[in-house]
Each structure stands twice: as C-alpha cells, then as structure tokens.
Motif scaffolding. Structure first.
Motif, short mmCIF file in Angstrom:
data_model
loop_
_atom_site.label_atom_id
_atom_site.label_comp_id
_atom_site.label_asym_id
_atom_site.label_seq_id
_atom_site.Cartn_x
_atom_site.Cartn_y
_atom_site.Cartn_z
N ARG A 149 -25.21 -18.14 -63.50
CA ARG A 149 -24.53 -19.42 -63.30
C ARG A 149 -25.56 -20.53 -63.19
NH1 ARG A 149 -21.32 -15.70 -60.44
NH2 ARG A 149 -19.11 -15.86 -61.00
N THR A 150 -25.16 -21.70 -63.67
CA THR A 150 -26.01 -22.89 -63.59
C THR A 150 -25.45 -23.80 -62.51
OG1 THR A 150 -26.51 -22.70 -65.93
CG2 THR A 150 -26.98 -24.80 -64.89
N ILE A 151 -26.26 -24.10 -61.52
CA ILE A 151 -25.85 -24.93 -60.39
C ILE A 151 -26.63 -26.23 -60.43
CG2 ILE A 151 -25.60 -25.01 -57.87
CD1 ILE A 151 -24.11 -22.65 -59.21
N PRO A 152 -25.94 -27.38 -60.45
CA PRO A 152 -26.66 -28.66 -60.43
C PRO A 152 -27.28 -28.90 -59.05
CG PRO A 152 -24.30 -29.04 -60.35
CD PRO A 152 -24.49 -27.57 -60.53
N LYS A 153 -28.49 -29.41 -59.04
CA LYS A 153 -29.19 -29.66 -57.77
C LYS A 153 -28.77 -30.98 -57.12
CE LYS A 153 -33.62 -27.55 -58.88
NZ LYS A 153 -35.03 -27.85 -59.09
N ARG A 154 -28.72 -32.00 -57.92
CA ARG A 154 -28.64 -33.37 -57.41
C ARG A 154 -27.51 -33.59 -56.40
NH1 ARG A 154 -31.75 -37.10 -57.68
NH2 ARG A 154 -31.25 -39.29 -57.58
N ASP A 155 -26.34 -33.10 -56.66
CA ASP A 155 -25.19 -33.37 -55.80
C ASP A 155 -24.79 -32.17 -54.96
OD1 ASP A 155 -25.04 -35.94 -56.93
OD2 ASP A 155 -23.88 -35.18 -58.62
N SER A 156 -25.75 -31.33 -54.62
CA SER A 156 -25.43 -30.10 -53.89
C SER A 156 -26.30 -29.96 -52.65
CB SER A 156 -25.63 -28.88 -54.78
OG SER A 156 -24.83 -28.96 -55.93
N GLN A 157 -25.79 -29.14 -51.73
CA GLN A 157 -26.52 -28.79 -50.52
C GLN A 157 -26.60 -27.27 -50.48
OE1 GLN A 157 -24.70 -30.31 -46.98
NE2 GLN A 157 -26.01 -29.15 -45.62
N PHE A 158 -27.82 -26.74 -50.28
CA PHE A 158 -28.04 -25.30 -50.37
C PHE A 158 -28.49 -24.75 -49.03
CE2 PHE A 158 -29.19 -27.23 -54.44
CZ PHE A 158 -28.36 -26.52 -55.30
N GLU A 159 -28.12 -23.50 -48.79
CA GLU A 159 -28.69 -22.73 -47.69
C GLU A 159 -29.59 -21.70 -48.31
OE1 GLU A 159 -25.67 -20.99 -45.23
OE2 GLU A 159 -25.52 -22.79 -43.99
N VAL A 160 -30.85 -21.72 -47.94
CA VAL A 160 -31.82 -20.74 -48.42
C VAL A 160 -31.87 -19.63 -47.38
CG1 VAL A 160 -34.20 -20.36 -49.11
CG2 VAL A 160 -33.11 -22.54 -49.59
N ILE A 161 -31.63 -18.40 -47.82
CA ILE A 161 -31.52 -17.26 -46.90
C ILE A 161 -32.74 -16.37 -47.09
CG2 ILE A 161 -30.09 -15.29 -46.25
CD1 ILE A 161 -27.82 -16.89 -47.87
N CYS A 162 -33.43 -16.12 -45.99
CA CYS A 162 -34.58 -15.21 -46.02
C CYS A 162 -34.48 -14.31 -44.80
CB CYS A 162 -35.89 -15.97 -46.04
SG CYS A 162 -37.32 -14.89 -46.20
N GLY A 163 -33.97 -13.10 -44.99
CA GLY A 163 -33.77 -12.19 -43.86
C GLY A 163 -32.71 -12.73 -42.93
N ASP A 164 -33.10 -12.92 -41.68
CA ASP A 164 -32.14 -13.45 -40.69
C ASP A 164 -32.26 -14.96 -40.52
OD1 ASP A 164 -34.65 -13.31 -39.61
OD2 ASP A 164 -33.99 -12.70 -37.61
N ARG A 165 -33.14 -15.60 -41.29
CA ARG A 165 -33.32 -17.05 -41.18
C ARG A 165 -32.61 -17.78 -42.31
NH1 ARG A 165 -39.58 -17.99 -40.43
NH2 ARG A 165 -39.80 -16.30 -41.88
N MET A 166 -32.09 -18.95 -41.97
CA MET A 166 -31.41 -19.78 -42.95
C MET A 166 -31.90 -21.21 -42.83
SD MET A 166 -27.38 -19.33 -43.41
CE MET A 166 -27.03 -17.64 -43.05
N VAL A 167 -32.15 -21.85 -43.96
CA VAL A 167 -32.59 -23.23 -43.98
C VAL A 167 -31.68 -24.00 -44.93
CG1 VAL A 167 -34.50 -24.78 -44.54
CG2 VAL A 167 -34.98 -22.55 -43.56
N THR A 168 -31.22 -25.17 -44.47
CA THR A 168 -30.38 -26.01 -45.33
C THR A 168 -31.26 -27.06 -46.00
OG1 THR A 168 -28.52 -25.69 -43.84
CG2 THR A 168 -28.39 -27.54 -45.36
N ILE A 169 -31.12 -27.16 -47.33
CA ILE A 169 -31.91 -28.11 -48.12
C ILE A 169 -30.97 -28.87 -49.04
CG2 ILE A 169 -33.72 -28.34 -49.85
CD1 ILE A 169 -35.05 -25.92 -48.70
N PHE A 170 -31.20 -30.17 -49.15
CA PHE A 170 -30.44 -30.99 -50.08
C PHE A 170 -31.08 -30.89 -51.46
CE2 PHE A 170 -29.36 -32.88 -46.03
CZ PHE A 170 -27.98 -33.02 -46.16
N GLY A 171 -30.26 -30.66 -52.46
CA GLY A 171 -30.75 -30.51 -53.83
C GLY A 171 -31.42 -31.77 -54.35
N LYS A 172 -31.02 -32.91 -53.81
CA LYS A 172 -31.62 -34.19 -54.24
C LYS A 172 -33.13 -34.18 -54.03
CE LYS A 172 -31.48 -39.09 -53.14
NZ LYS A 172 -30.89 -40.12 -52.31
#
Length: 194
Positions: A149-172
């Motif tokens: 799947r292709t996900i646009p970055k600019r208008d999205s908010q992502f949670e990056v998951i690494c093990g038990d840690r999660m970080v929220t990053i804005f695609g912008k």
C-alpha cells in the motif's frame, strides 16, 4: 637551416635582427596557448528523475513483496532504531529532548513498523505495516495480508512501533527523501493541522 628560415618568415621584420631565439620561443608559446585544447571526455550522463520513473527503477512489483520478508528488514531496523532512540525517554524539559527529536526526524524508516493514526485520506486510517520504500511524499508499506500500500506522508500522522515503545510522528516533518532528511537542518515545529 630550413626550420630557421621558416621561423624567420614568421617574425616581423623589425625584430629579425634582435635576439630571434627569444621571439621564436614566445611565438611557440603564443601558438600553443591559442590552439584549441581537446575537450576532456565528460562524465557519464546521469538519469533524470523522469527517466528513472519511466524505467521503473524504484517501483516495487506488488506481488513480490511479502510480509515475512519485510519482518527480516524490520529486525535489522530495530537494531538501528535502538542506536538513535535511548532506553530512557527524556522529558520535554530535558536538554536531550531536542537531540532525540532531531534524530527521530532524520532517521531512515525503511523497515519501520508503522500505524496510521490520523489522515485526510480516511481509508488508510488504522492500517499497520512495515515500510519497504520511503520516498519524498509517500511510504510504501506491506501489511500482514501481503498487500503493498502507498500511504501519503504530508497529511498523515504515524505511530512508529519498536517493541514496546511507540512514537508519534507527523508525516509533514518527514516530507523529504531519507538521504536529504539526514543532512537537513531541522527546526522545532508546532503541531500541524490535519
């Protein structure tokens, strides 16, 4: 003698009696300086972005990428991620906080497990997968059902998951090619509107 008479014919008459050898040397230098230099071979022509796109060099065929293969990439990425994100997460008031944020925004996300939290494109909200291609404006991710799947970055908010840690990053903030992001000077951003 023939060479000397040839050179004498090239010298102006008023200079013929005066140190002709010095003038001959100057004439040779002058001729060598004014002759066209052979052109050096140019470097190989590089492909333009349009040609790269037409050749399909960076396209991923949708049937070839499997989630099981992406999991191997994710394991490698977790090791990389632990080097840039410390075990103890700094507080917002800590001086280390800005360094951690800058390193997260400059990080490479090939192999990251992400989830789309918010987006202007409502059909992608809630999707999870592993990033297999990070471009300037999109993430291409493969999900557990082996769909690319292709996900646009600019208008999205992502949670990056690494093990038990999660970080929220804005695609912008990730809207650049990974190589450009790594060397780009960053500013601390306010929360963008979605």
């Amino acid at each position: 003698m023939e060479a000397k008479s040839f050179m004498h014919s090239l010298i102006r008459p008023e200079y013929q009696g005066k140190s002709t050898e010095n003038h001959i040397v100057r004439l040779k230098y002058f001729r060598a300086k004014n002759q066209k230099q052979p052109k050096k071979p140019t470097n190989k022509k590089k492909l333009s972005r349009k040609e790269i796109k037409e050749l399909g060099l960076y396209t991923l065929p949708p049937d070839t990428v499997k989630y099981a293969d992406a999991l191997k990439l994710h394991r490698v990425w977790r090791g990389y991620y632990q080097t840039i994100f410390p075990e103890m997460q700094p507080d917002v008031t800590d001086p280390e906080y800005d360094k951690v944020i800058a390193s997260l925004l400059k990080a490479d996300y090939h192999g990251a497990k992400i989830q789309i939290v918010r987006s202007k494109q409502s059909s992608v909200v809630g999707m999870k997968g592993i990033v297999v291609l990070d471009t300037k404006g999109t993430f291409k991710m493969v999900s557990k059902d082996d769909k690319l799947r292709t996900i646009p970055k600019r208008d999205s908010q992502f949670e990056v998951i690494c093990g038990d840690r999660m970080v929220t990053i804005f695609g912008k903030h990730l809207s650049a090619r990974p190589a450009e992001r790594a060397v780009k000077k960053l500013k601390i951003f306010a929360i963008p509107d979605l």
